[in-house]
Design a protein around this motif. Structure first.
Motif, PDB file in Angstrom:
ATOM      1  N   ASN A 145       0.830  -1.204   0.000  1.00  0.00           N
ATOM      2  CA  ASN A 145       0.000   0.000   0.000  1.00  0.00           C
ATOM      3  C   ASN A 145       0.868   1.259   0.000  1.00  0.00           C
ATOM      4  O   ASN A 145       1.772   1.409   0.825  1.00  0.00           O
ATOM      5  CB  ASN A 145      -0.912  -0.005   1.228  1.00  0.00           C
ATOM      6  CG  ASN A 145      -1.940   1.099   1.181  1.00  0.00           C
ATOM      7  OD1 ASN A 145      -2.361   1.529   0.115  1.00  0.00           O
ATOM      8  ND2 ASN A 145      -2.354   1.566   2.354  1.00  0.00           N
TER       9      ASN A 145
ATOM     10  N   ALA B  77      -4.449  -4.172  -0.758  1.00  0.00           N
ATOM     11  CA  ALA B  77      -3.359  -3.249  -0.437  1.00  0.00           C
ATOM     12  C   ALA B  77      -2.819  -3.622   0.939  1.00  0.00           C
ATOM     13  O   ALA B  77      -3.496  -3.457   1.957  1.00  0.00           O
ATOM     14  CB  ALA B  77      -3.868  -1.816  -0.454  1.00  0.00           C
TER      15      ALA B  77
ATOM     16  N   ASP C 277      -0.400  -3.563   4.231  1.00  0.00           N
ATOM     17  CA  ASP C 277       0.337  -2.606   5.066  1.00  0.00           C
ATOM     18  C   ASP C 277       1.756  -3.133   5.304  1.00  0.00           C
ATOM     19  O   ASP C 277       2.108  -3.584   6.389  1.00  0.00           O
ATOM     20  CB  ASP C 277      -0.394  -2.397   6.393  1.00  0.00           C
ATOM     21  CG  ASP C 277       0.280  -1.337   7.264  1.00  0.00           C
ATOM     22  OD1 ASP C 277       1.037  -0.513   6.710  1.00  0.00           O
ATOM     23  OD2 ASP C 277       0.066  -1.352   8.488  1.00  0.00           O
TER      24      ASP C 277
ATOM     25  N   SER D 169      -9.683  -1.527  -4.211  1.00  0.00           N
ATOM     26  CA  SER D 169      -8.824  -2.320  -3.323  1.00  0.00           C
ATOM     27  C   SER D 169      -9.355  -2.360  -1.894  1.00  0.00           C
ATOM     28  O   SER D 169     -10.008  -1.419  -1.420  1.00  0.00           O
ATOM     29  CB  SER D 169      -7.407  -1.758  -3.315  1.00  0.00           C
ATOM     30  OG  SER D 169      -6.822  -1.866  -4.573  1.00  0.00           O
ATOM     31  N   ARG D 170      -9.004  -3.450  -1.250  1.00  0.00           N
ATOM     32  CA  ARG D 170      -9.297  -3.617   0.176  1.00  0.00           C
ATOM     33  C   ARG D 170      -7.966  -3.629   0.917  1.00  0.00           C
ATOM     34  O   ARG D 170      -7.016  -4.289   0.489  1.00  0.00           O
ATOM     35  CB  ARG D 170     -10.050  -4.926   0.404  1.00  0.00           C
ATOM     36  CG  ARG D 170     -10.170  -5.355   1.849  1.00  0.00           C
ATOM     37  CD  ARG D 170     -11.010  -6.607   1.965  1.00  0.00           C
ATOM     38  NE  ARG D 170     -11.044  -7.123   3.325  1.00  0.00           N
ATOM     39  CZ  ARG D 170     -11.878  -8.054   3.747  1.00  0.00           C
ATOM     40  NH1 ARG D 170     -12.758  -8.587   2.902  1.00  0.00           N
ATOM     41  NH2 ARG D 170     -11.856  -8.477   4.989  1.00  0.00           N
ATOM     42  N   LYS D 171      -7.875  -2.896   2.025  1.00  0.00           N
ATOM     43  CA  LYS D 171      -6.633  -2.839   2.790  1.00  0.00           C
ATOM     44  C   LYS D 171      -6.583  -3.991   3.802  1.00  0.00           C
ATOM     45  O   LYS D 171      -7.580  -4.287   4.456  1.00  0.00           O
ATOM     46  CB  LYS D 171      -6.512  -1.498   3.518  1.00  0.00           C
ATOM     47  CG  LYS D 171      -6.363  -0.309   2.574  1.00  0.00           C
ATOM     48  CD  LYS D 171      -6.232   1.000   3.342  1.00  0.00           C
ATOM     49  CE  LYS D 171      -6.106   2.168   2.379  1.00  0.00           C
ATOM     50  NZ  LYS D 171      -5.990   3.469   3.105  1.00  0.00           N
TER      51      LYS D 171
ATOM     52  N   SER E 229      -3.714  -6.072   6.744  1.00  0.00           N
ATOM     53  CA  SER E 229      -2.442  -6.023   7.464  1.00  0.00           C
ATOM     54  C   SER E 229      -1.563  -7.200   7.027  1.00  0.00           C
ATOM     55  O   SER E 229      -1.994  -8.059   6.251  1.00  0.00           O
ATOM     56  CB  SER E 229      -2.693  -6.096   8.973  1.00  0.00           C
ATOM     57  OG  SER E 229      -3.291  -7.351   9.310  1.00  0.00           O
TER      58      SER E 229
END
Length: 432
Positions: free
Chosen positions: A159, A181, A183, A413-415, A417
């Motif tokens: 991301n 995306a 992190d 997009s989906r974020k 971790s």
């Protein structure tokens, strides 16, 4: 032809199995058991062929008789629908432009061949393509598999660490393409992909496959454009000893070039060109393998600290009894990348950061009796904002229609971790 797992030589599969499976056990990469070599006469004959028929001959030595020649030719015809261009920059240096495909990057060659090949042999079973991208792979794979029946595509990317143009090319499609995306950096994305492949339940439940260059089916088609470069140079009667500078991140492109040399293509030497994420140059200099956390640079697709394909390169050198000391190498920081872009512009050629890294080291290391090729792996339009900031000038030529249409679409997009359980749950939710 059979392929073996570099980490377990007893695990052997054919080409179809290798391209369907992606990775071997213990995250091992597949590598050809035989290392075929064309004779000098065969090389001359190949260089006189057109790109499509030459590519068929090259791919056939690895595929063998598993799939009919007509089907392989059909895949090549469907995949390689755009030109490979060799353009002289100076009297002794040319660029091999590999960015004239639908997503404006060299990844279109391997991605499109793999998609058409898998579609040709698939028996209607569910397939999930899971891949990590540091910039260009995501778009190439998303577009290659977009709209295919019984195929879901999941792409992980760091991301905020790829260009806006790169992101919009594949994060606006929707349909059977899902973009996550992460992190973290590219290495974190790549680790999540490997963890998924280590999960037997996920692999079987989702029909998991990868379209990174860790998949031999993505890698081998890239051999074809190295032969095309030589074919065009020979037609221009350029017969000096040829040196190729390869911008390197995950090292799939260099692996393909070295396999081309193994087949008999008369490359004098290769230059390993990296940015300051220089794990391999440091290793070649010191003999110590010591990856460090990846650093974000202008040449973001090369921001890789743990290059997967290096294992294949070492295996090839071991098998061929080549010495790693024959590889030239170097790394270029952002300041020098910017200066090189300006030097290239003064020569009348507007480029982008990855090619600039490659050109910089080629210019430094090319001998007077050699001819140099550097790889142009991405269209400068994909870095339009960065290039215009460097030159403080608006380049209207850097806005092809294929990019402009995606700029108006929302990002889908989906974020997530850097947590494998989060990725696992998302993947399983696609089954509901």
């Amino acid at each position: 032809m059979k392929f073996y797992n570099i980490k377990n030589i007893n695990e052997q599969v054919n080409f179809v199995q290798a391209i369907q499976q992606g990775l071997g056990s213990d995250q091992g990469l597949f590598f050809p058991i035989d290392l075929p070599r064309f004779t000098t006469c065969e090389i001359d004959s190949l260089l006189n062929m057109d790109f499509i028929n030459r590519s068929l001959h090259i791919m056939s030595v690895y595929i063998g008789h598993e799939v009919s020649e007509n089907k392989v030719l059909k895949c090549i015809n469907s995949a390689f629908t755009f030109p490979v261009i060799v353009l002289l920059i100076k009297d002794n240096i040319a660029v091999l432009e590999l960015f004239h495909g639908p997503t404006l990057a060299f990844k279109d060659f391997g991605g499109r061949f793999m998609a058409h090949f898998l579609n040709e042999i698939n028996q209607g079973e569910l397939m999930t393509i899971l891949t990590a991208t540091s910039g260009d792979t995501g778009a190439a794979i998303a577009h290659a598999f977009y709209g295919f029946d019984n195929v879901n595509v999941i792409i992980l990317y760091p991301n905020g660490k790829i260009s806006s143009a790169q992101e919009r090319l594949f994060c606006t499609l929707g349909g059977n393409v899902y973009t996550l995306a992460v992190d973290g950096d590219f290495d974190a994305c790549q680790l999540l992909v490997k963890q998924a492949f280590d999960n037997t339940y996920l692999r079987k439940k989702l029909g998991l496959n990868s379209a990174n260059s860790i998949n031999i089916g993505r890698l081998l088609p890239q051999i074809c454009y190295y032969f095309e470069a030589f074919a065009q140079l020979f037609k221009q009667q350029i017969n000096q000893r040829i040196v190729i500078s390869v911008p390197s991140g995950n090292f799939g492109n260099l692996t393909a070039g070295l396999l081309a040399k193994s087949l008999g293509l008369p490359v004098k030497r290769f230059i390993v060109a990296t940015n300051i994420n220089n794990t391999v140059p440091r290793y070649l200099s010191s003999g110590y393998w010591f990856p460090q956390p990846a650093i974000t640079t202008l040449s973001n697709a090369m921001d890789v600290s743990y290059p997967n394909n290096w294992a294949r390169i070492e295996e090839l050198f071991r098998r061929k009894r080549w010495q790693l000391s024959t590889l030239s190498y170097g790394s270029v920081d952002d300041d020098r990348t910017i200066k090189t872009l300006q030097v290239m512009a003064d020569l009348g050629y507007i480029s982008e950061p990855h090619a600039a890294v490659s050109y910089c080291l080629l210019s430094d290391q090319l001998h007077h009796d050699e001819f140099g090729i550097f790889l142009g792996t991405a269209h400068p339009a994909k870095f339009k904002h960065e290039i215009e900031s460097i030159f403080n000038h608006n380049f209207s030529l850097l806005s092809p229609a294929s990019l402009l249409c995606f700029n108006k679409l929302p990002l889908l997009s989906r974020k997530i971790s850097v947590d494998f359980n989060e990725l696992r749950n998302f993947m399983l939710s696609l089954m509901n």
